[in-house]
Design an enzyme around this catalytic site. Sequence first.
Site, short mmCIF file in Angstrom:
data_model
loop_
_atom_site.label_atom_id
_atom_site.label_comp_id
_atom_site.label_asym_id
_atom_site.label_seq_id
_atom_site.Cartn_x
_atom_site.Cartn_y
_atom_site.Cartn_z
N GLY A 123 0.81 -1.21 0.00
CA GLY A 123 0.00 0.00 0.00
C GLY A 123 0.85 1.26 0.00
N ASP A 124 1.96 1.23 0.75
CA ASP A 124 2.86 2.37 0.77
C ASP A 124 3.47 2.61 -0.61
OD1 ASP A 124 2.42 2.71 3.48
OD2 ASP A 124 4.09 1.44 4.06
#
Length: 265
Positions: A123-124
């Site tokens: 997600g980062d």
Amino acid sequence: ALFILAGSIPNGVDKHIYAKIIRLVHTKGAKVLLDADGELFRNSLAAGPDMIKPNRVELEEYAGIDYRASDEEILQMARDLLAKGMKTVAVSMGKSGAMIVREGFEVRCPALSVKAHSTVGAGDAMVAALAYSWDQNLDDEETVRLCMAASAGAVTTIGTKPPTKELVDELKKEQILPQEELVELLSGWNHEEEEYLYQQARQVRESVYGKDVYLRGLIEFTNYCKNNCYYCGIRRGNRNVERYRLTLEEILSCCENGYELGFRT
């Protein structure tokens, strides 16, 4: 300028802190990319971030849904958020891919076919891809390709090790990597690749700071954590850890000691 507000906040910090920052940033004419969850996410939306990157579970929680939402429901939730002023809603959906919604542009992206070693950082990586796309003014399709490639590259690595630039570039172009290339990539950096990375990092550092060296001190004022990351020794579920939380006076005392030792940040 683009400000990225991502992750959790320490215990005791006002859950409206991101919302306050968003409003302040907007008064300066800058944009905000938000990646948060729970109450922090809900409160922040009221301030109108420009881009958001929730995952499926975070979006379901925000909507008060206690079941796995369908693609149609997720799309409608994203549209509702656009109606509230968001310009980009990127929903990461794990092995199911992602959904990216903008005004006049809606796309459901299947996950790329790669061998996953760890979902940590995926997600980062998408947040980073969104920020880079904004900075480079990429069009909608290029943004989607980069987001999917960066996320897929992240899951092929061990732990939080970032994917190489070559991997991201190839995934972006081909949308898939042969197994032998993945094995070669994961076998570790060679000396030439390490030297290349050092050279690039050195160039960036010198472009910002020149040849000067700046010392910075970090005060870990508590080891209480609400997260339960299995790789972390101070995770919430580890009952064998001796916990602590520094007082304001103790924190300031650490700052004074650090200053005397030469730290200036």
